[in-house]
Every structure is written in C-alpha cells, then in structure tokens.
Write a protein that holds these residues in place. Structure first.
Motif, PDB file in Angstrom:
ATOM      1  N   ILE A   1       0.833  -1.210   0.000  1.00  0.00           N
ATOM      2  CA  ILE A   1       0.000   0.000   0.000  1.00  0.00           C
ATOM      3  C   ILE A   1       0.864   1.255   0.000  1.00  0.00           C
ATOM      4  O   ILE A   1       0.615   2.206  -0.748  1.00  0.00           O
TER       5      ILE A   1
ATOM      6  N   SER B   1       0.884   3.648  -3.287  1.00  0.00           N
ATOM      7  CA  SER B   1       0.308   4.993  -3.113  1.00  0.00           C
ATOM      8  C   SER B   1       1.341   6.086  -3.341  1.00  0.00           C
ATOM      9  O   SER B   1       1.010   7.179  -3.812  1.00  0.00           O
ATOM     10  N   GLN B   2       2.598   5.794  -3.052  1.00  0.00           N
ATOM     11  CA  GLN B   2       3.666   6.786  -3.212  1.00  0.00           C
ATOM     12  C   GLN B   2       4.363   6.692  -4.569  1.00  0.00           C
ATOM     13  O   GLN B   2       5.311   7.428  -4.827  1.00  0.00           O
TER      14      GLN B   2
ATOM     15  N   ILE C   1      -2.243   2.015 -11.311  1.00  0.00           N
ATOM     16  CA  ILE C   1      -2.593   1.641  -9.943  1.00  0.00           C
ATOM     17  C   ILE C   1      -3.332   0.303  -9.899  1.00  0.00           C
ATOM     18  O   ILE C   1      -3.031  -0.561  -9.058  1.00  0.00           O
TER      19      ILE C   1
END
Length: 330
Positions: A93, A97-98, A158
């Motif tokens: 995660i 996300s980064q 993503i």
C-alpha cells in the motif's frame, strides 16, 4: 574511477561497522538493520538508479515502515504468518500509493515482525541511518563520486499494481505457511522476500539469471553464518569486526561477478541477529526459500514456460560461465 569505487566501498563498510559497533557497545541489537547493506549498495556503490524514490521519501517511508512493523508486533494478537502477511500488504500500500519502487521498505516492515522486535530503538535507528544515507549520497553526487539520479514516479497503473501485489501476497502467504508449520521459518527471511518482489516488478539484470541469484543469496548467507559462528561465537570477535570481514568477502564477490544484487548484501548480515543454534541450518533454509520464491516469480509472474528454449537455457546457466565461454571462443 578506481579511487571513486574504493571510496564508495570504504564508506559502506564504515557505515556497517559503525552500526554494529554502536549496537554492541549499547547492548541494543535493535540498532542493527541488515537492509542498510542493501541500501548502501544501491544508493552509494552502484551507479545505476535502482529504486524510484526521492530523498524525502527514502527517509520518511523507511521510518514509517519500521514504526508500523513494531506496532504490528506490539498490538496484533494474530499468528506470525498473518502478521507477516499484514506487514507485506502494508508495504504494498505504501509503495503503490507513493509511486515508489523502494523495495527494501518491505524488509523494514517484516524484519521486526519476524524477530518480534518491540523496541522503538529500531525505527529510530532506521531514521538516523537513512538520513546518513541521503547526506552521503548527496556528497558523493556533488563530488562526482557517484552519478546523479533523477526521480521519476513509477508509471505502473494503480489497478495493475494492486493486482500484482495481491498475487504476490497470496504467494508469500503460501510460502510463509510452509515455513511456519514446518518450523523452518527462515525460508521467508526478509531479504528473500525483497528478492521476490524485485524479481516480479523490475527488469534488472538479475531477473534473467535465477540460478545465479539463488546461488548468490545462498553463498552470502553461508559466508555470514560461518563468519558469525567462527568469528563471534567461537573466537569472541566483536560484531563490527565480523561484519567488516563478511562485507569484504561479499563486495569481493560482487566485483568478481561484475554485478550487484542488493538483497544479497542484506542477507549476509542477517546471521548477526540470530541465535547460535540457528546458524548451521540457516544457509540451507535460505537456499530452499530462494528456490521457492524465485521459482514462483519465474513461473507465475514471468511465465517462463512460454519462453523459447534458448532463453530458458540462458537463464539456467550462471552468467559467469557464459562469460567464460564467450571469452574462450573469441
């Protein structure tokens, strides 16, 4: 060029020796973070841009991962296998996300879970050492000792990243269950998990050399185990001296091969954290774990069964032998 390389090697060696010396002097083994060997290889020694990460991300994400790892140990009542899986999911995660590919972060999260680390000294150590990593890296770039690197976020969609991490989580859970219920838990030692993630997600040279990767991880584990058994437990040498000897051999091995594989550096220092009775069997467990992880990455993620015969042969023969064969035929 040669002088620059010596400076980088000596700096990495000094960093690891200082870490070990401080841990032994204070009696706080939580200061020891073997993945720092991998990070110094990737950020100081190698001129290639291995991971997509900013300097701020490097410090903040590694520290966050270490904190979350300790929190899982402190507050999760779930079985070890589940906690390790949770740690792996959290790592996915964070990285997704980064938009980062800082895969050593996986080790920062899972190591405290595997070793049952509850001390806050561990994340403080990770914070301090990643700050040093960034400062020295900037100095190297300013002095021309290392090539400058530009950050470009990971361009993987993503949705695809989520699917891949979900599939890797299922793979990890299956191998972790084998290790836990067979009592050979070190087949999922963190640098092996990082190697698995690297094999699945990157196109680095070692991805096409699975046999060499397995052998390198196993040999580095053997070097670390033997040096720790003989040097520290039998001869009573300080951990700093043992770590220096291990890394000199590992760095020499990298130079001989002409290739760097950061997780191999980390796995060579893992024995310095483990009990004496574990060490005689550790290299075998690392070998079995490496075979399982790399085979799973090759079959289910790279779909090697669709490769041509020539490509399969190339992957199965260690690169050093291929190089020797080419030189002989010139």
């Amino acid at each position: 060029m040669k002088n620059k390389k010596i400076v980088k090697y000596l700096s990495a060696l000094a960093m690891m020796v200082a870490m070990m010396a401080l841990a032994e002097f204070t009696g706080e083994t939580e200061i020891i973070f073997p993945e720092m060997a991998a990070l110094t290889i990737g950020l100081w020694i190698s001129n290639k841009h291995i991971w997509q990460v900013t300097h701020v991300q490097l410090v903040s994400l590694m520290t966050l991962a270490a904190i979350v790892g300790v929190l899982i140990v402190r507050y999760s009542p779930l079985p070890l296998v589940i906690n390790i899986t949770i740690a792996f999911v959290v790592a996915g995660i964070i990285l997704t996300s980064q938009r980062s590919t800082l895969y050593p972060l996986v080790s920062a999260l899972i190591l405290p879970v595997l070793l049952h680390t509850t001390s806050w000294i561990y994340p403080l150590s990770v914070l301090a050492m990643t700050v040093i990593l960034v400062v020295v890296k900037k100095i190297f770039e300013a002095k021309g000792i290392r090539n400058k690197t530009d950050y470009t976020p990971s361009d993987r969609p993503i949705k695809l990243a989520i699917v891949v991490w979900a599939a890797m989580t299922c793979s990890l859970l299956s191998i972790a269950a084998i290790g836990y219920y067979s009592t050979y838990i070190y087949i999922i030692i963190p640098p092996l998990i990082v190697s698995f993630v690297e094999f699945v997600n990157t196109k680095a040279g070692f991805r096409n050399r699975p046999v060499l990767t397995v052998l390198l991880l196993s040999v580095c584990s053997l070097v670390g185990s033997v040096f720790q058994l003989v040097g520290h437990f039998y001869l009573g040498l300080p951990l700093a001296v043992v770590a220096a000897a291990i890394l000199i051999v590992v760095f020499g091995l990298f130079e001989w091969l002409g290739k760097f594989f950061a997780p191999a550096g980390a796995i060579s220092l893992i024995p310095l954290l483990l009990p004496e009775e574990v060490l005689p069997y550790l290299p075998l467990e690392v070998f079995v774990g490496a075979v399982l992880f790399i085979a799973m990455a090759m079959i289910f993620f790279q779909k090697c069964y669709k490769w041509s015969r020539a490509q399969i042969v190339y992957c199965l023969i260690p690169h050093y032998l291929i190089s020797r064969f080419i030189r002989r035929n010139r």
